[in-house]
Design an enzyme around this catalytic site. Structure first.
Site, PDB file in Angstrom:
ATOM      1  N   CYS A 120       0.851  -1.201   0.000  1.00  0.00           N
ATOM      2  CA  CYS A 120       0.000   0.000   0.000  1.00  0.00           C
ATOM      3  C   CYS A 120       0.884   1.247   0.000  1.00  0.00           C
ATOM      4  O   CYS A 120       0.662   2.187  -0.768  1.00  0.00           O
ATOM      5  CB  CYS A 120      -0.898   0.032   1.230  1.00  0.00           C
ATOM      6  N   ASP A 177      37.851  19.434  13.738  1.00  0.00           N
ATOM      7  CA  ASP A 177      38.298  20.821  13.832  1.00  0.00           C
ATOM      8  C   ASP A 177      38.886  20.973  15.240  1.00  0.00           C
ATOM      9  O   ASP A 177      38.475  20.258  16.162  1.00  0.00           O
ATOM     10  CB  ASP A 177      37.098  21.758  13.627  1.00  0.00           C
TER      11      ASP A 177
END
Length: 855
Positions: free
Chosen positions: A45, A541
């Protein structure tokens, strides 16, 4: 200070623009909608609706999640609208859920009780409005209406026709209350159908036992057969009627779903009843009732399990405070949360929840932020600190100014992200979806083939059954050929299970995203789950990621003939124009030393070099690295030994020059986060290469890497070179994850295969990464990877069993070795197993080993 804040905001704006240019996913501005769908019974469905939506004009992306019964649609509102694709959904034979809905409207223009009465009466007269209440004091209207009859626009028009304005609507909480009510309704309806079916089927089973065990059809075969038919019919056409309606609807819309298989299997079984009086056919009418009963029982258990899997958002909503105590005209007043506005001062007593995101203006206390970060230890809060709404104040009295409300709060953003994760697909799911789209038609062909083979080659097909009857008591090779053919065909229809395939991935994703949210790991996109488990390199970083991002001045070295105080004064005077964290550290040090700074006349930042400024209109000051000095022909040879020493100590050292002469060095150091060393060690132990990406020179970068145990250093990388470095690593090593603060490295996070944005509470850049870590430490990176691996293991396990089940059981049924009842039980168990296995993900240990050992 204001100039620095403005510069910071401009920089963030520019970086956001860069991020949008780099990310193709964000290039096209589209609207998003989530539509609840009624009537889906299996993944076929969902696939039918998804295909129809993707073909609709103006729809850029459509995804239908059977587990959440929701269609997630991205569309161009210049071409289409929500009503248009709701029509598409209805045209495929399904309904958009239109129950009652509650909305809260902010009304403008009311001046007295007569105004509120006028609006309330107008609303109550509006067709479809079930309840209406207008509160003059809060200037809000609460309206409950039937979505099948009216909508927001008509309600708004009713208010405006009375001469007043609808300023805004607030229905986020109501939305989830409605969904919870709908889930309960679905669950209760499924339970009711199953109980009715069992009430009608148990007598059939009891009546069948003497016939099955002793071969006695009591009281006689005629009464027995009539009784089986009479008792089976109500099961099929009362509790089972919804299944039949769904199947007919699918067929009329030229699609096929799970209910089509159940309808054909049960109806074919039922139709053997009448002919059994006149032909040598076994009566399987009673079996048809049993198949339907087990099917409805499976639906009930599945609905219950799916409800557990989708608890993440409801749990988060339950955390919200319902009321807030605020100061109004010097008095403490308790008000509902929707009456709190930005700027209100909230009083939070010990043991109370902090109502919404805010800023502490008075008092000190420990705050339990575990709901946001997963960290059980209370966090000390003092004036100037941010607090997160829904966290728990433990000891002291706090006065907090509200800075975010409603959809802008941290908790609302988390809920939005969990929704986005649940509305996304992992790449492996696409294969399962392709299989599912062909599954039911293929099963129908197999069933037809099975019937034909049994009728054409009965001896060959029945030979396996003769052998198997020795140890499988339900296999009866003495039945007529037609009966054996019907048994094998019905079993082939009802044993096939596309639902298990379709539920395998989304249910795990639902549970995984919820676990992540509870531990401060927010997954924004489902594909990150699959990608993160395969990353080879994690790039960090430096500032704000490995370190706390709050550097302090550690050393001031004056050149021969200059004073350290003057060096600091000159440096701080120019740094007034910079927004860099290092600048803030230098200014703080100058303020601590109570130095009077020069007036800054001119200022220029040189990317990757440093800054140049003019103070008091007469002296030019340069602050930066060696390259800045060399570019301006300034000799710093006398300071080189000190520079090397400081850099070897993992300090960031900048040279200060005045009017062409180097006058000294200012060195700063940023404190490592508490768990950086342990987290990176665990990542390395997991076989990942860790890399630091920094603008500092190589010596400083390597010194920091040695401290934390990082294996690779990429130093002296200018901001605009970060993307190129990530690309180079991808070419060299494969999949790369980037961990950063999401502000100044947004383009690099976007370029990485998985961008992980790290921050602290309300300061975090939610939109920056594929995964967002709420807690500011690196343990979140370890948890994200462990969660990714655990979640993907569950997905693979689910898909494996779903595929194996169908690959093994369908041939088993074709050969007549599975009685239709056993086939239906097996089918129901396969779906339930997949959903239950997804819920077992909650047991996964995603905490870092070093945290587990401490406990």
């Amino acid at each position: 200070m204001r100039a620095r804040i403005v510069i910071r905001h401009i920089k963030c704006f520019v970086i956001e623009l860069q991020k949008e240019e780099l990310s193709t996913k964000r290039e096209k501005a589209t609207k998003k909608a989530a539509v609840k769908i009624a009537g889906m019974t299996c993944t076929s469905c969902a696939k039918t609706i998804e295909n129809a939506l993707q073909k609709a004009a103006g729809v850029d992306m459509a995804l239908v999640n059977f587990a959440t019964e929701t269609a997630y649609v991205e569309y161009d509102d210049a071409i289409t609208s929500e009503k248009e694709f709701e029509k598409v959904i209805k045209d495929t034979g399904y309904d958009v859920y239109k129950g009652t809905k509650k909305i809260i409207l902010r009304i403008g223009g009311m001046t007295c009780a007569s105004c509120s009465q006028t609006i309330e009466k107008a609303l109550k007269k509006t067709e479809g409005v079930e309840e209406a209440n207008v509160n003059l004091a809060t200037e809000k209207a609460t309206v409950v209406y039937n979505q099948a009859i009216t909508d927001y626009e008509k309600i708004k028009m009713a208010v405006e026709d009375t001469g007043y304005q609808v300023l805004a609507r607030e229905d986020a909480r109501a939305k989830y209350e409605e969904e919870e009510a709908r889930e309960i309704q679905v669950y209760e309806t499924a339970k009711k159908r199953a109980l009715i079916a069992w009430g009608l089927t148990i007598p059939i089973i009891l009546w069948m036992i003497p016939e099955m065990v002793f071969g006695i059809a009591w009281p006689n075969p005629t009464v027995f057969n009539i009784g089986q038919i009479a008792l089976a019919a109500p099961v099929l056409f009362y509790p089972g009627l919804t299944t039949y309606k769904s199947a007919v609807k699918a067929i009329t819309h030229r699609s096929a779903n799970m209910d089509v298989l159940i309808m054909l299997g049960t109806f074919a079984s039922f139709l053997t009843g009448p002919p059994s009086f006149i032909a040598p056919i076994a009566n399987y009418a009673g079996v048809s009732a049993m198949i339907m009963t087990f099917h409805l029982t499976g639906r009930y258990i599945e609905a219950k399990a799916k409800g557990r899997a989708s608890q993440a958002i409801r749990k988060l909503l339950e955390l919200e405070a319902k009321t807030a105590t605020i100061l109004r005209e010097g008095r403490e007043v308790e008000v509902p949360m929707d009456e709190v506005i930005v700027g209100d001062v909230m009083i939070i007593r010990p043991g109370a929840k902090i109502p919404t995101d805010g800023l502490v203006i008075e008092g000190e206390s420990g705050v339990d932020e575990s709901m946001a970060t997963g960290e059980s230890m209370p966090v000390r809060k003092k004036p100037g600190d941010n607090v997160i709404g829904a966290t728990l104040n433990q000891r002291g009295l706090l006065k907090v100014k509200a800075i975010k409300i409603g959809k802008d709060t941290f908790l609302s953003q988390v809920i939005k992200m969990v929704e986005e994760a649940q509305g996304s697909k992992v790449p492996i799911q696409e294969f399962a979806d392709r299989v599912t789209s062909y599954f039911v038609p293929v099963v129908l062909l197999i069933a037809v083939g099975t019937l034909a083979l049994w009728l054409i080659f009965p001896a060959s097909m029945g030979s396996v059954g003769v052998w198997a009857s020795q140890f499988l008591p339900w296999v009866d090779p003495n039945l007529s050929v037609l009966s054996l053919a019907i048994v094998a065909t019905v079993s082939s229809l009802v044993i096939a299970c596309p639902c298990a395939l379709g539920l395998a991935t989304p249910t795990v994703l639902m549970v995984g995203s919820g676990i992540g949210a509870e531990n401060g790991v927010l997954i924004r996109r489902g594909e990150a789950i699959q990608t993160l488990k395969d990353v080879r390199v994690i790039v960090f970083d430096k500032t704000g990621t490995i370190t706390k991002g709050k550097p302090e001045v550690t050393d001031i070295v004056a050149a021969s003939g200059f004073d350290a105080g003057d060096v600091l004064r000159w440096a701080a005077s120019v740094e007034q124009g910079s927004e860099h964290p290092l600048a803030e550290a230098i200014i703080r040090e100058a303020e601590k030393e109570e130095l009077e700074l020069h007036q800054l006349e001119k200022f220029e930042a040189i990317t990757g070099r440093g800054i140049v400024g003019e103070i008091s209109g007469q002296s030019t000051i340069l602050i930066g690295n060696r390259r800045l000095m060399e570019d301006n022909d300034i000799d710093y040879a006398a300071l080189e030994p000190e520079l090397v020493r400081l850099e070897d100590e993992a300090k960031t050292a900048v040279i200060v020059a005045k009017d062409g002469t180097s006058v000294g060095i200012v060195a700063e150091a940023d404190t490592l986060k508490e768990d950086s060393v342990e987290a990176i060690a665990e990542l390395e132990k997991m076989g990942l290469q860790t890399t630091i990406l920094t603008g500092d020179n190589r010596r400083t970068g390597e010194a920091i890497a040695r401290k934390v145990g990082i294996s690779r250093v990429l130093a002296e990388v200018l901001p605009d070179q970060k993307v190129a470095e990530i690309m180079r690593l991808q070419e060299e090593m494969g999949l790369v994850a980037m961990v950063g603060d999401g502000i100044n490295d947004a383009p690099a996070l976007t370029q990485a295969n998985v961008g992980i944005a790290i921050g602290t509470g309300t300061d975090i850049a939610i939109e920056a990464g594929d995964v967002v870590l709420v807690r500011g430490d690196l343990s979140g990176v370890v948890m994200a990877i462990k969660l990714s691996k655990a979640t993907f293991r569950k997905i693979k396990t689910n898909l494996f069993w779903a595929f194996i089940y169908n690959i093994v059981m369908i041939p088993f049924a074709m050969l007549g070795l599975a009685h239709p009842i056993i086939a239906e039980i097996a089918m129901a168990i396969s779906s339930i197993t997949v959903v239950t296995n997804a819920n077992l993900l909650r047991r996964a240990k995603i905490q870092p080993e070093y945290q587990i050992k401490r406990r």
